[in-house]
Design a protein around this motif. Structure first.
Motif, short mmCIF file in Angstrom:
data_model
loop_
_atom_site.label_atom_id
_atom_site.label_comp_id
_atom_site.label_asym_id
_atom_site.label_seq_id
_atom_site.Cartn_x
_atom_site.Cartn_y
_atom_site.Cartn_z
N TRP A 68 0.87 -1.17 0.00
CA TRP A 68 0.00 0.00 0.00
C TRP A 68 0.90 1.22 0.00
O TRP A 68 1.81 1.32 0.84
CB TRP A 68 -0.89 0.00 1.25
CG TRP A 68 -1.76 -1.22 1.34
CD1 TRP A 68 -3.00 -1.39 0.82
CD2 TRP A 68 -1.46 -2.45 2.02
NE1 TRP A 68 -3.48 -2.65 1.12
CE2 TRP A 68 -2.55 -3.32 1.86
CE3 TRP A 68 -0.34 -2.90 2.74
CZ2 TRP A 68 -2.58 -4.60 2.38
CZ3 TRP A 68 -0.36 -4.19 3.27
CH2 TRP A 68 -1.48 -5.02 3.09
N ALA A 69 0.67 2.13 -0.92
CA ALA A 69 1.53 3.31 -1.04
C ALA A 69 0.70 4.58 -1.00
O ALA A 69 -0.36 4.67 -1.63
CB ALA A 69 2.31 3.26 -2.35
N ALA A 70 1.20 5.56 -0.25
CA ALA A 70 0.59 6.88 -0.16
C ALA A 70 1.55 7.80 0.56
O ALA A 70 2.31 7.36 1.44
CB ALA A 70 -0.74 6.83 0.58
N ASP A 71 1.53 9.07 0.22
CA ASP A 71 2.31 10.08 0.93
C ASP A 71 3.80 9.73 1.02
O ASP A 71 4.45 10.02 2.02
CB ASP A 71 1.77 10.30 2.35
CG ASP A 71 0.34 10.79 2.36
OD1 ASP A 71 -0.08 11.47 1.40
OD2 ASP A 71 -0.37 10.48 3.33
N GLY A 72 4.34 9.09 0.00
CA GLY A 72 5.76 8.74 0.00
C GLY A 72 6.11 7.52 0.83
O GLY A 72 7.27 7.15 0.94
N ASP A 73 5.13 6.89 1.47
CA ASP A 73 5.36 5.71 2.28
C ASP A 73 4.81 4.46 1.59
O ASP A 73 3.78 4.54 0.90
CB ASP A 73 4.68 5.83 3.64
CG ASP A 73 5.28 6.92 4.51
OD1 ASP A 73 6.51 7.09 4.47
OD2 ASP A 73 4.51 7.60 5.21
N VAL A 74 5.47 3.34 1.80
CA VAL A 74 4.99 2.06 1.29
C VAL A 74 5.01 1.07 2.44
O VAL A 74 6.02 0.91 3.13
CB VAL A 74 5.87 1.52 0.14
CG1 VAL A 74 5.33 0.18 -0.35
CG2 VAL A 74 5.96 2.51 -0.99
N ALA A 75 3.88 0.43 2.67
CA ALA A 75 3.77 -0.64 3.67
C ALA A 75 3.58 -1.95 2.92
O ALA A 75 2.89 -1.98 1.89
CB ALA A 75 2.60 -0.38 4.60
N THR A 76 4.18 -3.01 3.42
CA THR A 76 4.05 -4.32 2.78
C THR A 76 3.65 -5.38 3.80
O THR A 76 3.86 -5.21 5.00
CB THR A 76 5.38 -4.74 2.11
OG1 THR A 76 6.40 -4.79 3.11
CG2 THR A 76 5.78 -3.79 0.99
N GLU A 77 3.10 -6.44 3.27
CA GLU A 77 2.71 -7.57 4.13
C GLU A 77 2.70 -8.84 3.31
O GLU A 77 2.27 -8.83 2.15
CB GLU A 77 1.31 -7.32 4.70
CG GLU A 77 0.84 -8.37 5.65
CD GLU A 77 -0.53 -8.04 6.26
OE1 GLU A 77 -1.26 -8.99 6.57
OE2 GLU A 77 -0.86 -6.84 6.40
N ARG A 78 3.16 -9.92 3.92
CA ARG A 78 3.14 -11.24 3.28
C ARG A 78 2.11 -12.10 4.00
O ARG A 78 2.06 -12.13 5.23
CB ARG A 78 4.51 -11.90 3.38
CG ARG A 78 4.58 -13.30 2.79
CD ARG A 78 5.97 -13.90 3.04
NE ARG A 78 6.13 -15.20 2.44
CZ ARG A 78 5.95 -16.36 3.08
NH1 ARG A 78 5.59 -16.37 4.35
NH2 ARG A 78 6.14 -17.50 2.45
N ARG A 79 1.32 -12.80 3.23
CA ARG A 79 0.37 -13.76 3.78
C ARG A 79 0.50 -15.07 3.03
O ARG A 79 0.82 -15.08 1.85
CB ARG A 79 -1.08 -13.27 3.61
CG ARG A 79 -1.45 -12.00 4.34
CD ARG A 79 -1.98 -12.31 5.73
NE ARG A 79 -2.49 -11.13 6.37
CZ ARG A 79 -3.77 -10.84 6.54
NH1 ARG A 79 -4.70 -11.67 6.11
NH2 ARG A 79 -4.14 -9.74 7.16
N VAL A 80 0.19 -16.15 3.71
CA VAL A 80 0.02 -17.44 3.05
C VAL A 80 -1.45 -17.80 3.26
O VAL A 80 -1.87 -18.08 4.38
CB VAL A 80 0.97 -18.52 3.60
CG1 VAL A 80 0.72 -19.85 2.88
CG2 VAL A 80 2.42 -18.09 3.43
N LEU A 81 -2.21 -17.73 2.19
CA LEU A 81 -3.65 -17.90 2.24
C LEU A 81 -4.04 -19.33 1.86
O LEU A 81 -3.41 -19.94 0.99
CB LEU A 81 -4.32 -16.89 1.29
CG LEU A 81 -3.96 -15.42 1.58
CD1 LEU A 81 -4.43 -14.52 0.46
CD2 LEU A 81 -4.54 -14.98 2.92
N ALA A 82 -5.05 -19.83 2.52
CA ALA A 82 -5.48 -21.22 2.31
C ALA A 82 -6.56 -21.31 1.25
O ALA A 82 -7.28 -20.35 0.98
CB ALA A 82 -6.00 -21.78 3.63
#
Length: 168
Positions: free
Chosen positions: A126-140
């Motif tokens: 997710w990116a906004a205001d010069g910041d990027v957040a990331t997340e890893r999931r393993v979905l079933a």
């Protein structure tokens, strides 16, 4: 509808209020979801006020051509990686008029998984205001379930970040 489908409808409804209230628009950069995020957003009448565009970048070449993700990054990290999904999100912002972007890249199956990246591995950014957040999931689940859950996680993360920006 399933619980996940109901959740997606609710999340899109939240975005349909939150983004216009902020005067912001959204871009989506999608790989394994194949445009499903864009479809869910544009299911809502009036979404043109807050959904700016979607990029379906299923192939590695599309990630590079459409979003500016360096081919060398894809080669070194893999298309399903934190670095690539972050580059997809920032590329979506750079190549659109949007204020906020969400990106998704994963292995929906039934094939393509490895020991390090099993089927169901999905990276979000997710990116906004010069910041990027990331997340890893393993979905079933099967391919359909992984893709549907990916849409829900992507939209949920977007709503959470918008709420956090409002609180800050």
């Amino acid at each position: 509808m399933t619980d996940t489908e109901d959740a997606i409808v609710d999340l899109v409804a939240e975005l349909a209020v939150a983004l216009p209230a902020r005067g912001e628009t959204l871009a989506a950069a999608e790989s394994c979801t194949g445009g499903w995020i864009a479809k869910c957003c544009t299911d809502v009448a009036g979404s043109s006020a807050w959904f700016e565009r979607g990029f379906v970048t299923y192939s590695n070449a599309a990630k590079s051509d459409m979003l500016g993700v360096p081919a060398s990054l894809i080669e070194s990290e893999g298309a399903v990686s934190e670095a690539v999904v972050a580059a997809m999100a920032t590329g979506a912002l750079a190549r659109s008029l949007a204020d906020v972007a969400v990106a998704v890249s994963g292995i929906a199956g039934p094939d393509g998984g490895t020991e390090d990246k099993p089927v169901g591995t999905v990276w979000f950014a997710w990116a906004a205001d010069g910041d990027v957040a990331t997340e890893r999931r393993v979905l079933a689940g099967d391919r359909e379930a992984v893709r549907r859950a990916s849409v829900a996680v992507a939209l949920s993360g977007l709503c959470e970040r918008l709420r956090g920006r409002d609180a800050g």
